[in-house]
Design an enzyme around this catalytic site. Sequence first.
Site, PDB file in Angstrom:
ATOM      1  N   LYS A  49       0.840  -1.209   0.000  1.00  0.00           N
ATOM      2  CA  LYS A  49       0.000   0.000   0.000  1.00  0.00           C
ATOM      3  C   LYS A  49       0.873   1.257   0.000  1.00  0.00           C
ATOM      4  CE  LYS A  49      -3.745  -2.595   2.001  1.00  0.00           C
ATOM      5  NZ  LYS A  49      -4.426  -3.148   3.173  1.00  0.00           N
ATOM      6  N   GLN A  93      -4.811  -1.969   9.405  1.00  0.00           N
ATOM      7  CA  GLN A  93      -4.617  -3.243   8.701  1.00  0.00           C
ATOM      8  C   GLN A  93      -5.249  -4.412   9.472  1.00  0.00           C
ATOM      9  OE1 GLN A  93      -3.222  -3.739   5.545  1.00  0.00           O
ATOM     10  NE2 GLN A  93      -4.097  -5.760   5.876  1.00  0.00           N
ATOM     11  N   ASP A 116     -11.227   2.377   3.972  1.00  0.00           N
ATOM     12  CA  ASP A 116     -11.372   0.924   3.905  1.00  0.00           C
ATOM     13  C   ASP A 116     -12.852   0.536   3.793  1.00  0.00           C
ATOM     14  OD1 ASP A 116      -9.752  -1.237   3.732  1.00  0.00           O
ATOM     15  OD2 ASP A 116      -9.370  -1.441   5.874  1.00  0.00           O
TER      16      ASP A 116
END
Length: 291
Positions: A49, A93, A116
């Site tokens: 990322k 994450q 997200d």
Amino acid sequence: MDLIDGNKIASDIVAELRAEVAQINGRKPCIALVRVGEDPASVSYVRKKEKTAAEIGVTSRILLPPVTITQDELFALIDGLNADPSVDGILVQSPLPRGFDEVAVFRRVSPEKDVDGFNTLNLGKVAQEDESGFVSCTPAGIMELLARSGVDLKGRHVVVLGRSLIVGKPVALLALQKKSGANGTVTICHSGTSNVSALTRQADVLIAAIGRPEFVTADMVKPGVVVIDVGINRVADPTKKAGYRLTGDVHFPTVSALASKITPVPGGVGPMTVAMLMKNTVKAFRLRQVR
Ligand code: NAP
């Protein structure tokens, strides 16, 4: 059979975003990437990322709290990022180490910075077909793969294997939306479904997201099916340097012989997830400019 090349489609999106970000004068979009602990898969996902952000010109801020951080301390860290005007998007994450309430952590991220797409508000906006929110990256990536491969879901039977909040449920809702490219007739299978094969054999489009290596075999699909394989599974393989190989939820050698289009693993859905995260980050930046 056409191979749906996720690497190529994701790199097209990255190039589009790079051109868009290059036009932004002054402060560039910024994503905060929070990784708790040293889970090897998480280490490599965050690295990827960070690398893609750099390619596009998105600033990334990496936060690496130790595995000993408490949930309250993690909340405080997220609150700080929520309040920080130089941060547009926040990604925590997944998976978090054992002991964390992951859904509570996702809820803590401000909906405006939830790139997200796991916050309750953004999941709700998917159900309401409200495009002002953020669609979680893997489901959004699947829809983009289908659209850019010329697959229109209207009038087609879409069978989704898996009902997780991360993939199965949101992608089923997206396929169901009453809008161009979607408008599918959707069936969702899960571990309580009896006779999964009878349903998958009816699929015009099959989206497999169950986390079981090579679960979908040729006898479970009809000729001409479009297959999106979301699974990323590690299977022990002593012939490989790493001691394992990656495989999807679909038995590629036999199913690809019947499919009209299919994604490989790796190189299918995986690269799209990161590209869509960056797309959401640029969208978060834009939305914050007009607020
Ligand atoms: P998950 O949270 O473990 O959910 C799995 C789902 O599959 C559950 O709904 C489960 O049913 C269902 N299931 C399990 N066994 C089944 C069976 N035999 N028959 C029918 N349904 C079954 O997994 P996930 O997070 O959605 O991830 C799924 C896969 O996608 C994993 O391999 C993961 O690594 C991969 N993934 C890839 C990406 C990417 O970027 N490419 C992103 C996310 C995930 P119940 O609800 O009844 O338990």
